[in-house]
Design a protein around this motif. Structure first.
Motif, PDB file in Angstrom:
ATOM      1  N   SER A 162      -7.164   1.853  -7.576  1.00  0.00           N
ATOM      2  CA  SER A 162      -7.337   2.550  -5.858  1.00  0.00           C
ATOM      3  C   SER A 162      -7.998   1.986  -4.958  1.00  0.00           C
ATOM      4  O   SER A 162      -9.103   1.746  -5.343  1.00  0.00           O
ATOM      5  CB  SER A 162      -7.573   3.851  -6.071  1.00  0.00           C
ATOM      6  OG  SER A 162      -7.302   4.929  -5.448  1.00  0.00           O
ATOM      7  N   TYR A 191       7.241  -3.392 -11.119  1.00  0.00           N
ATOM      8  CA  TYR A 191       5.833  -3.274 -10.523  1.00  0.00           C
ATOM      9  C   TYR A 191       4.191  -3.646 -10.922  1.00  0.00           C
ATOM     10  O   TYR A 191       4.584  -2.948 -12.435  1.00  0.00           O
ATOM     11  CB  TYR A 191       6.056  -1.686 -10.161  1.00  0.00           C
ATOM     12  CG  TYR A 191       6.727  -0.919  -9.435  1.00  0.00           C
ATOM     13  CD1 TYR A 191       6.637  -0.690  -8.249  1.00  0.00           C
ATOM     14  CD2 TYR A 191       8.000  -0.652  -9.365  1.00  0.00           C
ATOM     15  CE1 TYR A 191       7.854  -0.757  -6.889  1.00  0.00           C
ATOM     16  CE2 TYR A 191       9.249  -0.922  -8.709  1.00  0.00           C
ATOM     17  CZ  TYR A 191       8.717  -0.725  -7.051  1.00  0.00           C
ATOM     18  OH  TYR A 191      10.081  -0.386  -6.466  1.00  0.00           O
ATOM     19  N   ILE A 192       3.413  -3.577 -10.687  1.00  0.00           N
ATOM     20  CA  ILE A 192       1.647  -4.103 -11.582  1.00  0.00           C
ATOM     21  C   ILE A 192       1.339  -2.903 -10.444  1.00  0.00           C
ATOM     22  O   ILE A 192       0.655  -3.052  -9.516  1.00  0.00           O
ATOM     23  CB  ILE A 192       1.753  -4.878 -11.928  1.00  0.00           C
ATOM     24  CG1 ILE A 192       2.545  -5.354 -12.603  1.00  0.00           C
ATOM     25  CG2 ILE A 192       0.273  -4.714 -12.448  1.00  0.00           C
ATOM     26  CD1 ILE A 192       2.266  -7.369 -12.895  1.00  0.00           C
ATOM     27  N   PRO A 193       0.498  -1.398 -10.499  1.00  0.00           N
ATOM     28  CA  PRO A 193      -0.827  -0.863 -10.328  1.00  0.00           C
ATOM     29  C   PRO A 193      -1.016  -1.775 -10.348  1.00  0.00           C
ATOM     30  O   PRO A 193      -2.015  -3.037 -11.425  1.00  0.00           O
ATOM     31  CB  PRO A 193      -0.321   0.377 -11.111  1.00  0.00           C
ATOM     32  CG  PRO A 193      -0.655   0.025 -12.452  1.00  0.00           C
ATOM     33  CD  PRO A 193       0.864  -1.125 -12.413  1.00  0.00           C
ATOM     34  N   LEU A 194      -2.480  -1.386  -9.007  1.00  0.00           N
ATOM     35  CA  LEU A 194      -3.354  -1.982  -8.892  1.00  0.00           C
ATOM     36  C   LEU A 194      -4.661  -0.644  -8.769  1.00  0.00           C
ATOM     37  O   LEU A 194      -4.045   0.313  -8.318  1.00  0.00           O
ATOM     38  CB  LEU A 194      -3.850  -2.719  -7.886  1.00  0.00           C
ATOM     39  CG  LEU A 194      -3.032  -4.657  -7.668  1.00  0.00           C
ATOM     40  CD1 LEU A 194      -3.025  -4.514  -6.211  1.00  0.00           C
ATOM     41  CD2 LEU A 194      -3.283  -5.519  -8.819  1.00  0.00           C
ATOM     42  N   HIS A 220      -2.374   3.685  -2.899  1.00  0.00           N
ATOM     43  CA  HIS A 220      -2.911   2.629  -4.232  1.00  0.00           C
ATOM     44  C   HIS A 220      -1.686   1.605  -3.442  1.00  0.00           C
ATOM     45  O   HIS A 220      -0.757   1.670  -3.951  1.00  0.00           O
ATOM     46  CB  HIS A 220      -2.279   3.611  -5.509  1.00  0.00           C
ATOM     47  CG  HIS A 220      -2.552   4.862  -6.215  1.00  0.00           C
ATOM     48  ND1 HIS A 220      -3.305   5.089  -7.199  1.00  0.00           N
ATOM     49  CD2 HIS A 220      -3.913   5.984  -4.692  1.00  0.00           C
ATOM     50  CE1 HIS A 220      -4.512   5.633  -7.341  1.00  0.00           C
ATOM     51  NE2 HIS A 220      -4.614   6.152  -6.486  1.00  0.00           N
ATOM     52  N   TYR A 244      -0.027  -1.837  -4.752  1.00  0.00           N
ATOM     53  CA  TYR A 244       0.846  -2.772  -6.217  1.00  0.00           C
ATOM     54  C   TYR A 244       1.307  -3.529  -6.059  1.00  0.00           C
ATOM     55  O   TYR A 244       1.696  -4.066  -4.807  1.00  0.00           O
ATOM     56  CB  TYR A 244       2.477  -1.320  -6.200  1.00  0.00           C
ATOM     57  CG  TYR A 244       2.240  -0.729  -6.085  1.00  0.00           C
ATOM     58  CD1 TYR A 244       4.318  -1.855  -5.806  1.00  0.00           C
ATOM     59  CD2 TYR A 244       2.568   0.135  -4.359  1.00  0.00           C
ATOM     60  CE1 TYR A 244       4.903  -1.352  -4.984  1.00  0.00           C
ATOM     61  CE2 TYR A 244       3.527   1.113  -4.063  1.00  0.00           C
ATOM     62  CZ  TYR A 244       4.026  -0.353  -3.891  1.00  0.00           C
ATOM     63  OH  TYR A 244       5.347   0.609  -2.626  1.00  0.00           O
ATOM     64  N   PRO A 262      -5.680  -7.430 -12.643  1.00  0.00           N
ATOM     65  CA  PRO A 262      -4.088  -5.681 -13.603  1.00  0.00           C
ATOM     66  C   PRO A 262      -4.649  -5.381 -14.293  1.00  0.00           C
ATOM     67  O   PRO A 262      -5.046  -5.940 -15.436  1.00  0.00           O
ATOM     68  CB  PRO A 262      -2.760  -7.179 -13.264  1.00  0.00           C
ATOM     69  CG  PRO A 262      -3.474  -8.408 -12.395  1.00  0.00           C
ATOM     70  CD  PRO A 262      -4.640  -8.313 -12.760  1.00  0.00           C
ATOM     71  N   ASN A 290       0.893  -1.169   0.183  1.00  0.00           N
ATOM     72  CA  ASN A 290       0.478   0.359   0.002  1.00  0.00           C
ATOM     73  C   ASN A 290       1.197   1.087   0.030  1.00  0.00           C
ATOM     74  O   ASN A 290       2.029   1.335   0.871  1.00  0.00           O
ATOM     75  CB  ASN A 290      -0.987   0.441   1.506  1.00  0.00           C
ATOM     76  CG  ASN A 290      -2.614  -0.523   1.358  1.00  0.00           C
ATOM     77  OD1 ASN A 290      -2.613  -0.828  -0.596  1.00  0.00           O
ATOM     78  ND2 ASN A 290      -3.089  -0.731   2.171  1.00  0.00           N
ATOM     79  N   HIS A 291       0.402   2.227  -1.123  1.00  0.00           N
ATOM     80  CA  HIS A 291       1.545   3.580  -1.376  1.00  0.00           C
ATOM     81  C   HIS A 291       1.003   4.102   0.060  1.00  0.00           C
ATOM     82  O   HIS A 291      -0.473   4.014   0.600  1.00  0.00           O
ATOM     83  CB  HIS A 291       1.263   3.776  -2.457  1.00  0.00           C
ATOM     84  CG  HIS A 291       2.491   5.023  -2.985  1.00  0.00           C
ATOM     85  ND1 HIS A 291       2.674   6.242  -2.238  1.00  0.00           N
ATOM     86  CD2 HIS A 291       3.294   4.651  -3.327  1.00  0.00           C
ATOM     87  CE1 HIS A 291       3.357   6.792  -2.309  1.00  0.00           C
ATOM     88  NE2 HIS A 291       3.576   6.099  -3.119  1.00  0.00           N
ATOM     89  N   TYR A 305       4.514  -6.082  -6.398  1.00  0.00           N
ATOM     90  CA  TYR A 305       6.498  -5.908  -6.647  1.00  0.00           C
ATOM     91  C   TYR A 305       6.813  -7.169  -6.743  1.00  0.00           C
ATOM     92  O   TYR A 305       7.068  -8.235  -6.141  1.00  0.00           O
ATOM     93  CB  TYR A 305       6.686  -5.339  -5.409  1.00  0.00           C
ATOM     94  CG  TYR A 305       8.537  -4.669  -5.761  1.00  0.00           C
ATOM     95  CD1 TYR A 305       9.062  -4.262  -6.716  1.00  0.00           C
ATOM     96  CD2 TYR A 305       8.852  -5.418  -4.582  1.00  0.00           C
ATOM     97  CE1 TYR A 305      10.911  -4.339  -6.776  1.00  0.00           C
ATOM     98  CE2 TYR A 305      10.232  -5.348  -5.143  1.00  0.00           C
ATOM     99  CZ  TYR A 305      11.109  -4.806  -5.500  1.00  0.00           C
ATOM    100  OH  TYR A 305      12.309  -4.190  -5.811  1.00  0.00           O
TER     101      TYR A 305
END
Length: 378
Positions: free
Chosen positions: A44, A39-42, A24, A26, A144, A18-19, A28
């Motif tokens: 929000s 990295y793959i973003p997920l 957000h 993601y 994703p 969790n950023h 790793y």
């Protein structure tokens, strides 16, 4: 490795974070050697139903160059059992919802790479990600490339763990009453689920052994091992200085009064904030009878639990591992504090009922806490 981001899961070789600034999540992969796809973003977590709004604010109005931060407005009705008319709204900052908001995240398979497409229906994108969120009361999933999380209607809440069974192609979520929800998400547009109630869960021998002797709590883990669905209950002693707690890595036959001062310092925890794992018990779920049965032996299996997607390995394939054992890392989120953090790690041998620690007891803080990473080739 990402900095200042709490790890909320580890699955198929990927870590989930969790950023802390924008919340957000993601993925790793620490084992990937390519600089292009680490990295793959997920989606929000603002897309989850309990999030009402987000706003930017200046962190320090008196600073010559104040930074902008995000504040979230959350519906307490969505994350508690409060009646809707009595529920309130809560404004929180990202640092306050790190571990609390997403408690567990697992994947059905590793994400397809290279990851170019934002279309979750693109060929080869079979990865489905499921999360326990809003404290422990809700389930949601995504793929994703999705723009938002899909909340699972019908989920009953109060979840303690979550895994994916590649054998049965189901996500299994366990509730605090030890009932099981089996979710089939192969058709994302039409999730299907089945509930297996378990009203007669036996407390177990360790529970009765520790009751009255220790101030303890426990954490539950689901593990699929040799085709069986297991639940591991991890007993954790609290405020151990009050009970002059002896770490169970020593056998019951040891005479504590005869040990020297150095050994005694290693055995006894000196702070009321300290916590330490006492042991585990294991049960297997009988789907035909819808009940949990005690397990006394894991055979040649070694189980791995913590903040990761729990997994089982054969000691025949990995002879360096100890059979009939549970390898654990610190996962007591409620116990993290500035004195003890990430220190509760070791190997529990089921037959001997003893623990071998990874590190000396003097190492009180390991931050961030360790997490198991299992390459998908295992």
């Amino acid at each position: 490795m990402p900095k200042a981001a709490p790890c909320v899961g580890s699955s198929h070789g990927w870590l989930a974070f969790n950023h802390l600034q924008n919340c957000h999540p993601y993925l790793y992969n620490p084992l990937m050697d390519s600089p292009h796809f680490p990295y793959i973003p997920l989606p929000s977590i603002e897309t989850l139903p309990s999030f009402l709004a987000a706003r930017l604010f200046k962190s320090d109005h008196f600073s010559p160059s104040p930074s902008l931060n995000t504040q979230f407005l959350i519906s307490l009705y969505k994350i508690t059992n409060i009646e809707e008319e009595d529920a309130d709204e809560l404004a929180v900052y990202p640092k306050d919802i790190d571990y609390f908001y997403v408690r567990r995240l697992v994947m059905s398979s590793p994400p397809s790479l290279p990851f170019y497409s934002s279309d979750s229906s693109s060929p080869g994108n079979d990865c489905t990600i499921m999360a326990i969120h809003s404290g422990s009361d809700s389930l949601a999933f995504c793929k994703p490339g999705d723009d938002s999380w899909t909340d699972l209607e019908g989920s009953l809440g109060c979840y303690s763990d979550l895994i994916y069974s590649s054998k049965n192609h189901r996500f299994y979520a366990m509730r605090s009453d030890y009932s099981i929800e089996a979710w089939d998400l192969r058709d994302p547009s039409s999730p299907k689920y089945q509930v297996f109630d378990s009203p007669d869960f036996c407390p177990g021998k360790l529970y009765h052994k520790f009751k009255g002797s220790y101030n303890f709590t426990f954490t539950n883990y689901l593990v699929e091992s040799s085709g069986d669905l297991l639940v591991l209950r991890r007993f954790i002693a609290l405020s151990v200085a009050e009970t002059e707690f002896v770490h169970p890595r020593r056998s019951e036959d040891d005479v504590v009064n005869n040990i020297n001062d150095d050994e005694r310092e290693n055995l006894f925890l000196q702070d009321d904030d300290a916590y330490w794992t006492l042991g585990f018990d294991v049960h297997k779920f009988d789907f035909d009878q819808s009940k949990w049965e005690p397990v006394d032996c894991l055979g040649d299996r070694a189980l791995f639990v913590g903040s990761n997607h729990s997994f089982s390995l054969s000691t025949c394939h990995y002879p360096e591992l100890m059979k009939n054992s549970i390898y654990f890392t610190d996962h007591f989120l409620e116990g993290f504090n500035q004195i003890y953090d990430g220190h509760d790690n070791g190997v529990f041998h089921l037959a001997k009922n003893c623990i071998k620690p990874y590190y000396p007891r003097r190492l009180k803080i390991i931050n961030p806490p360790p997490v198991w990473v299992a390459p998908n080739t295992m």
